[in-house]
Design a protein around this motif. Structure first.
Motif, mmCIF file in Angstrom:
data_model
loop_
_atom_site.group_PDB
_atom_site.id
_atom_site.type_symbol
_atom_site.label_atom_id
_atom_site.label_comp_id
_atom_site.label_asym_id
_atom_site.label_seq_id
_atom_site.Cartn_x
_atom_site.Cartn_y
_atom_site.Cartn_z
ATOM 1 N N PHE A 1 18.809 24.778 3.923
ATOM 2 C CA PHE A 1 19.401 26.057 4.553
ATOM 3 C C PHE A 1 19.780 27.217 3.820
ATOM 4 C CE2 PHE A 1 20.527 23.617 8.716
ATOM 5 C CZ PHE A 1 19.169 23.514 9.276
ATOM 6 N N VAL A 2 20.517 26.524 2.685
ATOM 7 C CA VAL A 2 21.048 27.668 1.940
ATOM 8 C C VAL A 2 19.948 28.207 0.725
ATOM 9 C CG1 VAL A 2 22.477 27.650 -0.358
ATOM 10 C CG2 VAL A 2 23.373 26.214 1.496
ATOM 11 N N GLY A 3 19.065 27.308 0.558
ATOM 12 C CA GLY A 3 17.842 27.921 -0.096
ATOM 13 C C GLY A 3 17.045 29.117 0.522
ATOM 14 N N PHE A 4 17.331 29.058 1.830
ATOM 15 C CA PHE A 4 16.428 30.215 2.647
ATOM 16 C C PHE A 4 17.596 31.170 3.169
ATOM 17 C CE2 PHE A 4 13.271 27.134 2.811
ATOM 18 C CZ PHE A 4 11.903 27.791 2.944
ATOM 19 N N GLY A 5 18.515 31.252 2.312
ATOM 20 C CA GLY A 5 19.665 32.229 2.621
ATOM 21 C C GLY A 5 20.605 32.196 3.803
ATOM 22 N N GLN A 6 20.532 31.149 4.622
ATOM 23 C CA GLN A 6 21.655 31.099 5.704
ATOM 24 C C GLN A 6 22.992 31.005 5.390
ATOM 25 O OE1 GLN A 6 20.745 28.736 8.805
ATOM 26 N NE2 GLN A 6 18.301 28.264 8.568
ATOM 27 N N ARG A 7 23.607 31.689 6.132
ATOM 28 C CA ARG A 7 25.099 31.671 5.797
ATOM 29 C C ARG A 7 25.630 30.536 6.423
ATOM 30 N NH1 ARG A 7 25.175 38.271 7.236
ATOM 31 N NH2 ARG A 7 24.410 38.953 5.114
ATOM 32 N N ILE A 8 26.383 29.669 5.556
ATOM 33 C CA ILE A 8 27.016 28.471 6.048
ATOM 34 C C ILE A 8 28.370 28.314 5.786
ATOM 35 C CG2 ILE A 8 26.670 26.052 5.941
ATOM 36 C CD1 ILE A 8 23.759 26.591 5.589
ATOM 37 N N THR A 9 29.246 27.536 6.714
ATOM 38 C CA THR A 9 30.482 26.898 6.393
ATOM 39 C C THR A 9 30.003 25.467 6.465
ATOM 40 O OG1 THR A 9 31.720 28.840 7.551
ATOM 41 C CG2 THR A 9 32.979 26.768 7.041
ATOM 42 N N LEU A 10 30.411 24.939 5.430
ATOM 43 C CA LEU A 10 30.095 23.423 5.265
ATOM 44 C C LEU A 10 31.751 22.744 5.250
ATOM 45 C CD1 LEU A 10 28.681 20.786 4.655
ATOM 46 C CD2 LEU A 10 28.956 21.389 2.162
ATOM 47 N N PHE A 11 31.514 21.813 6.161
ATOM 48 C CA PHE A 11 32.742 20.972 6.420
ATOM 49 C C PHE A 11 32.606 19.527 6.236
ATOM 50 C CE2 PHE A 11 35.928 18.907 9.437
ATOM 51 C CZ PHE A 11 36.885 18.836 8.496
ATOM 52 N N VAL A 12 33.232 18.971 5.000
ATOM 53 C CA VAL A 12 33.057 17.584 4.755
ATOM 54 C C VAL A 12 34.246 16.975 5.042
ATOM 55 C CG1 VAL A 12 32.342 16.046 2.946
ATOM 56 C CG2 VAL A 12 31.308 18.321 2.712
ATOM 57 N N CYS A 13 34.304 15.985 5.776
ATOM 58 C CA CYS A 13 35.578 15.300 6.139
ATOM 59 C C CYS A 13 35.229 13.903 5.412
ATOM 60 C CB CYS A 13 35.783 15.056 7.452
ATOM 61 S SG CYS A 13 34.595 14.900 8.748
ATOM 62 N N PHE A 14 36.680 13.380 5.264
ATOM 63 C CA PHE A 14 36.648 12.123 4.577
ATOM 64 C C PHE A 14 35.730 12.289 3.232
ATOM 65 C CE2 PHE A 14 36.943 10.786 8.978
ATOM 66 C CZ PHE A 14 38.344 10.174 9.135
#
Length: 295
Positions: A86-99
């Motif tokens: 997704f990032v490689g194709f330029g999508q704007r993302i909020t990544l949430f990693v829990c634990f």
């Protein structure tokens, strides 16, 4: 897992702590600085992550969540590969990693590479992580990748447990009283005064999550128009009833009773039940199977 941004549950409370967090959410939403959320389970870290995302949703269109504890290592790595795509194709993302501390060494390595790639290519990736342990123990006792950790803790927000911000207890309870009333059709008007006192004095080991579950319990076992302490499961008469159950067992029990009650009220029509509960019909079917609900 990823989803588009939408209207979310607001941060609720009157304490200076929650007001400070609201301000921090707006501040960190204005830049790409990584955020590390710390605090006990159930204190609202995921809601804060969603709030940060919602504040920047006009620029970051996807909320991508990885639960390092619930996902297997293969699922985590597959999710990271999907994120990289997704990032490689330029999508704007909020990544949430829990634990965060549950990430394997291999997953940490892949995560670090994604962050490096994002920085090199100046792509829009907002990273929010959460842990339930002391952050000082992450690199020592958990031998977490120190380079990765230093990239993830640009801003650290420590969320206090509910018992340390008692001004937030009643506003949260009142909000979900209204929410459950609208969804269920059972219009409870308020809590009894003694219930309000007991809520304020309860320890709330499970924090806001436990409080919300208690309010939901009140809808299942209570009688209109007021919910009392025993309905909430925090009165002296009800303490022994739930003492032998884990929180998950208690929640599943309340959930089963509640879904069954709504099904019965609607002649076991799953479509109507789904509409009242505010969920998809397929999820109603899943709950019926998982909770072993029988007509």
């Amino acid at each position: 897992m990823n989803s588009s941004s939408s209207t979310i549950t607001p941060l609720i409370g009157n304490s200076s702590h929650i007001k400070e967090i609201e301000l921090l959410c707006k501040t960190v939403s204005s830049n790409n600085a990584s955020v590390l959320l710390t605090g006990e389970r159930g204190c609202g870290k995921r809601l804060i992550a969603r709030t940060i995302h919602y504040n920047i949703a006009k620029n970051f269109t996807t909320f991508f969540e990885i639960n390092a504890k619930s996902f297997s290592d293969e699922e985590v790595k597959a999710s990271l590969n999907q994120l990289k795509h997704f990032v490689g194709f330029g999508q704007r993302i909020t990544l949430f990693v829990c634990f965060l501390n549950e990430l394997s060494k291999e997953a940490q390595k892949e995560f670090f590479e994604i962050l490096q790639f994002s920085k090199r290519t100046n792509l829009n990736l907002k990273v929010i992580s959460s842990i339930e342990i002391n952050p000082d123990k992450l690199t020592s006792e958990y031998a977490f990748n120190s380079e990765l950790y230093y990239q993830l803790n640009a801003v650290v927000i420590n969320v206090l447990p509910l018992r340390q911000r008692k001004e937030d207890i009643l506003p949260i309870a009142q909000y979900y009283l209204k929410t459950f009333s609208q969804k269920s059709g059972y219009a409870f008007s308020d809590f009894t005064e003694s219930a309000k006192v007991d809520m304020q004095n309860n320890f709330w080991t499970g924090n806001a999550d436990e409080l919300i579950n208690s309010v939901q319990r009140g809808f299942i076992v209570g009688h209109l128009p007021l919910i009392n302490s025993e309905d909430l499961g925090i009165g002296s008469n009800s303490a022994l009833d739930i003492e032998s159950k884990s929180l998950k067992e208690a929640v599943d029990s309340f959930k089963k009773d509640y879904v069954t009650k709504v099904l019965q009220e609607n002649g076991w029509n799953q479509t109507k039940t789904a509409r009242i509960l505010g969920i998809q019909r397929t999820y109603v079917i899943r709950l019926i199977n998982e909770l072993q609900i029988r007509r």
